[in-house]
Design a protein around this motif. Structure first.
Motif, PDB file in Angstrom:
ATOM      1  N   UNK A 161       0.827  -1.205   0.000  1.00 58.64           N
ATOM      2  CA  UNK A 161       0.000   0.000   0.000  1.00 58.64           C
ATOM      3  C   UNK A 161       0.867   1.262   0.000  1.00 58.64           C
ATOM      4  N   UNK A 162       0.332   2.311  -0.603  1.00 56.19           N
ATOM      5  CA  UNK A 162       1.013   3.602  -0.630  1.00 56.19           C
ATOM      6  C   UNK A 162      -0.015   4.716  -0.480  1.00 56.19           C
ATOM      7  N   UNK A 185      -6.795  16.360  10.167  1.00 57.51           N
ATOM      8  CA  UNK A 185      -7.099  15.364   9.127  1.00 57.51           C
ATOM      9  C   UNK A 185      -5.833  14.907   8.413  1.00 57.51           C
ATOM     10  N   UNK A 186      -5.856  13.646   7.999  1.00 55.68           N
ATOM     11  CA  UNK A 186      -4.720  13.061   7.281  1.00 55.68           C
ATOM     12  C   UNK A 186      -5.224  11.979   6.331  1.00 55.68           C
ATOM     13  N   UNK A 211      -8.344   5.420   3.652  1.00 57.58           N
ATOM     14  CA  UNK A 211      -8.999   6.608   3.110  1.00 57.58           C
ATOM     15  C   UNK A 211      -7.913   7.580   2.667  1.00 57.58           C
ATOM     16  N   UNK A 212      -7.457   7.407   1.446  1.00 59.37           N
ATOM     17  CA  UNK A 212      -6.236   8.061   0.980  1.00 59.37           C
ATOM     18  C   UNK A 212      -6.444   9.456   0.410  1.00 59.37           C
TER      19      UNK A 212
END
Length: 509
Positions: free
Chosen positions: A377-378, A469-470, A475-476
């Protein structure tokens, strides 16, 4: 009558609630000062999962890769237009012996990374892997040489190995290892943090050591080294004074390190859980870099009025506590970090007549990174998006701005301008303006006075519902740029509303 007065006052209060006025003036667009693209540089150190698992997974990895480099990370960095990348450290550089990282990867000796968690590394990512990566990205390599535990001969041979085209021992060794032509290596750091992890030296001692090492780092076959002395940490102005006095123009540049960190001992605070007061403290600490730069530049100007020696902020960024169960120095990245990036880059742009490079720490999975990875994942961080939005300034002409804006008062009593801005003119003649509104609650009504009539305007905005938030693996796209369309053109003016806690990039044509 009284009721009418009360209603009128109430309406007046409401009309100004949550908004403030910002007046920006562009007086001249003919500046000759260039914002070096290298101010948008990156830093890749052997710690945590920056290299192994971040940039490099090896050719046999089930994770999609291009000759061992993570394909997803590689493509993301290409879109970022990375101009320069610093490697292998950091503190790691002064324990790194480059000959352990060349030749058959299966025969390279392992090493213990003493600085960052005692991890055992197999040296499968070494000189060839780094320099080939830079070629693939189209960026300049910045090699940080080992002065702390290395020798003059070792660094001399490394430069020869990388850059010599002749019939010499090191050039021939490079050929045996599969690389016929030398690489172009411009930037060479002579040690790192020599006042600390690079040897705990006094500035007088390091100055003499630099002169010795730099003498034997030679230019080979058209390659010209830009030699960088290990400069000061934050507020150590004496270090800069001594180096400027004793080294002078024998160095092309001198480094400066500045981190936005609450302290070097104990907890540095969570990357994602913080209060508004914590946020404003961070913004204030970040903004202090301007005064630090001014004081170091004043010392440099005293010895180098012609500005031959550049200042390179080759480590900067936020530093929070490592995430639970994370590898060393792995931290998440919120809108707060994006704001630090925007404010800092605006400051660097203003001082680009002398500040010639900056390298945020770090590119993947470490500190204020561009990218986070976990197995296959990225995710792109809010800071990544700032760098992508701001890359319009790379090698553009700096445009001075006059900004009249109110201030935000922090819990400590410090007052910070609510809006930070910088501008430039690119090769096509477009004017690019980047602005950040640090206020968590108030929007800013911006009016920009221009010395010309803009024909069109476009923009993008980076913001989110919460400053905490990030982007996560699940939730990319919580924080990502979106079109900024409410820009009004007048006769010699541009107006728009800059929302609270937002970063905007506007292009005028």
């Amino acid at each position: 009558m009284k009721r009418g007065i009360i209603l009128a006052l109430f309406a007046l209060c409401l009309s100004g609630y949550g908004q403030a006025q910002v007046a920006v003036r562009i007086a001249d667009t003919a500046s000759k000062q260039v914002i070096s693209k290298n101010l948008y540089g990156q830093f890749a150190e052997h710690l945590g999962s920056c290299i192994y698992g971040g940039l490099w997974v090896g050719k046999d990895s089930p994770i999609p890769n291009t000759n061992g480099y993570r394909t997803d990370v590689l493509e993301a960095l290409k879109k970022l237009k990375v101009p320069v990348m610093r490697w292998p450290g950091g503190c790691f550089a002064d324990e790194y012996h480059w000959m352990d990282g060349i030749g058959d990867p299966n025969k390279r000796p392992k090493m213990v990374n003493n600085w960052w968690g005692g991890a055992v590394e197999n040296n499968s990512f070494g000189t060839h892997e780094f320099l080939n990566l830079c070629e693939m990205l189209g960026c300049e390599p910045y090699i940080s040489g080992n002065v702390g535990s290395g020798t003059v001969e070792e660094l001399n041979k490394w430069v020869e190995y990388m850059t010599s085209a002749g019939d010499s021992p090191m050039a021939n060794l490079r050929r045996q290892n599969g690389r016929e032509k030398p690489w172009k290596v411009k930037f060479l750091g002579v040690g790192n943090e020599s006042w600390g992890c690079g040897g705990n030296m006094r500035p007088e001692y390091y100055a003499d050591l630099y002169r010795r090492y730099a003498t034997y780092c030679r230019d080979y076959d058209g390659n010209r080294l830009y030699k960088i002395a290990s400069g000061a940490s934050d507020y150590d102005y004496n270090w800069t004074e001594v180096l400027m006095k004793q080294i002078g123009d024998r160095m092309n540049g001198i480094s400066l390190h500045y981190y936005t960190v609450t302290g070097w001992s104990g907890s540095k605070g969570s990357a994602t859980t913080f209060t508004p007061n914590d946020y404003y403290w961070t913004v204030n600490k970040c903004s202090e870099i301007e005064g630090v730069i001014q004081k170091h530049l004043a010392i440099m100007d005293k010895y180098d009025a012609q500005k031959k020696v550049g200042l390179l902020v080759d480590e900067w960024g936020t530093w929070w506590d490592t995430e639970p169960n994370g590898t060393p120095l792995y931290q998440q990245n919120t809108m707060r970090d994006a704001m630090v990036a925007a404010l800092t880059l605006n400051i660097f742009n203003r001082y680009s007549d002398r500040v010639k490079m900056a390298n945020i720490a770090q590119v993947v999975n470490v500190l204020q990174s561009m990218i986070l990875t976990k197995d296959s994942k990225m995710v792109l961080t809010p800071t990544y998006h700032v760098f992508e939005m701001y890359n319009v300034h790379q090698d553009a002409r700096y445009i001075p701005l006059t900004v009249e804006v109110g201030k935000v008062k922090t819990a400590s009593g410090a007052e910070i301008p609510a809006v930070s801005a910088s501008a430039s003119k690119d090769a096509a003649g477009n004017i690019n303006i980047t602005m950040a509104n640090i206020d968590l609650d108030k929007s800013q009504e911006v009016t920009i006075a221009l010395p010309f009539a803009a024909k069109s305007a476009s923009g993008r905005i980076l913001t989110s519902k919460n400053i905490t938030d990030y982007n996560s693996y699940d939730n990319a796209e919580v924080v990502k740029p979106t079109p900024f369309q409410k820009i009004k053109l007048g006769k010699g003016t541009v107006t728009f509303t800059l929302p609270a806690k937002s970063i905007v990039a506007v292009t005028l044509r």
